[in-house]
Design an enzyme around this catalytic site. Sequence first.
Site, PDB file in Angstrom:
ATOM      1  N   LYS A  77     -72.146 -62.756  43.729  1.00  0.00           N
ATOM      2  CA  LYS A  77     -72.838 -62.141  42.598  1.00  0.00           C
ATOM      3  C   LYS A  77     -74.055 -61.325  43.029  1.00  0.00           C
ATOM      4  O   LYS A  77     -74.631 -60.620  42.205  1.00  0.00           O
ATOM      5  CB  LYS A  77     -73.229 -63.192  41.560  1.00  0.00           C
ATOM      6  N   ASP A  78     -74.448 -61.403  44.320  1.00  0.00           N
ATOM      7  CA  ASP A  78     -75.550 -60.573  44.825  1.00  0.00           C
ATOM      8  C   ASP A  78     -75.091 -59.157  45.172  1.00  0.00           C
ATOM      9  O   ASP A  78     -75.918 -58.269  45.373  1.00  0.00           O
ATOM     10  CB  ASP A  78     -76.175 -61.191  46.076  1.00  0.00           C
ATOM     11  N   ARG A 125     -78.672 -63.088  31.136  1.00  0.00           N
ATOM     12  CA  ARG A 125     -77.305 -63.395  30.698  1.00  0.00           C
ATOM     13  C   ARG A 125     -77.217 -64.817  30.152  1.00  0.00           C
ATOM     14  O   ARG A 125     -76.658 -65.065  29.078  1.00  0.00           O
ATOM     15  CB  ARG A 125     -76.344 -63.223  31.889  1.00  0.00           C
ATOM     16  N   ARG A 126     -77.781 -65.770  30.886  1.00  0.00           N
ATOM     17  CA  ARG A 126     -77.768 -67.162  30.443  1.00  0.00           C
ATOM     18  C   ARG A 126     -78.635 -67.349  29.199  1.00  0.00           C
ATOM     19  O   ARG A 126     -78.254 -68.063  28.265  1.00  0.00           O
ATOM     20  CB  ARG A 126     -78.265 -68.075  31.564  1.00  0.00           C
ATOM     21  N   ARG A 143     -88.310 -70.206  38.420  1.00  0.00           N
ATOM     22  CA  ARG A 143     -88.242 -69.652  39.776  1.00  0.00           C
ATOM     23  C   ARG A 143     -88.138 -70.778  40.800  1.00  0.00           C
ATOM     24  O   ARG A 143     -88.288 -71.959  40.489  1.00  0.00           O
ATOM     25  CB  ARG A 143     -89.495 -68.819  40.074  1.00  0.00           C
ATOM     26  N   ARG A 149     -86.502 -76.260  41.214  1.00  0.00           N
ATOM     27  CA  ARG A 149     -86.144 -76.135  39.801  1.00  0.00           C
ATOM     28  C   ARG A 149     -85.833 -77.494  39.182  1.00  0.00           C
ATOM     29  O   ARG A 149     -86.252 -77.787  38.061  1.00  0.00           O
ATOM     30  CB  ARG A 149     -84.953 -75.187  39.660  1.00  0.00           C
ATOM     31  N   CYS A 236     -79.051 -56.009  37.352  1.00  0.00           N
ATOM     32  CA  CYS A 236     -79.519 -57.373  37.138  1.00  0.00           C
ATOM     33  C   CYS A 236     -80.191 -57.557  35.781  1.00  0.00           C
ATOM     34  O   CYS A 236     -80.323 -58.677  35.304  1.00  0.00           O
ATOM     35  CB  CYS A 236     -80.484 -57.761  38.254  1.00  0.00           C
TER      36      CYS A 236
END
Length: 294
Positions: A77-78, A125-126, A143, A149, A236
């Site tokens: 996904k990067d 998106r989330r 972050r 996290r 992004c």
Amino acid sequence: MILKMGTRGSPLALAQSGQLAREFMRLRPEVVVETVVITTSGDRFSPQGLGAKGLFIKEIEEALLDGRVDFAVHSGKDLPAELAPGLLIAAYPQREDPRDVYIGGPQAPWAALGAGRRVGTSSLRRKIQLLTAKPGVEVLPLRGNVDTRMRRVQEGAFDGIILALAGLRRIGRADVPHEVIPETVIVPAPAQGALAVEAKADRADVLALLAALDHPRTRLEVECERAFLEEFGGGCSTPLGALVRAEETGLTLSAFWSEIDGSKPVRLSQACPDPGRAMDFAREMADRLRSAAA
């Protein structure tokens, strides 16, 4: 034969590239892999917005092109829709589960999420899909690496957080209590859960060795998602999700898009019985989504 592998230096990047290197050496006993850690612009600046994806691979692609490394390992996904000229994806190893997961404190399981609960994620998106499923939830930026996290939940800064299941598994933390979020609720990012092994197109020797890592079903799914991403466009900062499932009966593509402010959300899902039409199908779905969003 010694091959140099380029990778970012985050704990997740090192974990997943290390796992891949060990599997590569198992499949190709004649190969010894040396890890070369490369700091990217994305690591230095933590960019957001259009073009940010490319900044997480820019310096790694430069190292491939000038011969400092023989191949590189990226989170799928990067990758931007287009790679640097002269480079290609030599292999897509078997994909991990692409879905997202919710990790909540003891008083805040997924079912209990509602108005006033604080959920951490820095993915637009989330965030937008979460607010659709759980109206009134307060979504806060999150972050740091995965352990950092998760610690924020334990400290009470968040009632819960959303992460990629693949990342949780690759750092060996699948034992942490979590709830898998189906793609009918949150569609993952294109190529989420997949690794991409990149190399120079003219290194036939390296490409022949790396072919042992390629997983045909994963390649079909991820290339279809990337074709969808390329046709639809976006970076992004675009709330775009796409997931392809390849089964014996054909392909199914699920997609989500909305405006940056969360307005005009569109969710589509359609099957294609002919895997040979995967790229055309992806572009047709991108056109459908674009029309529905107009």
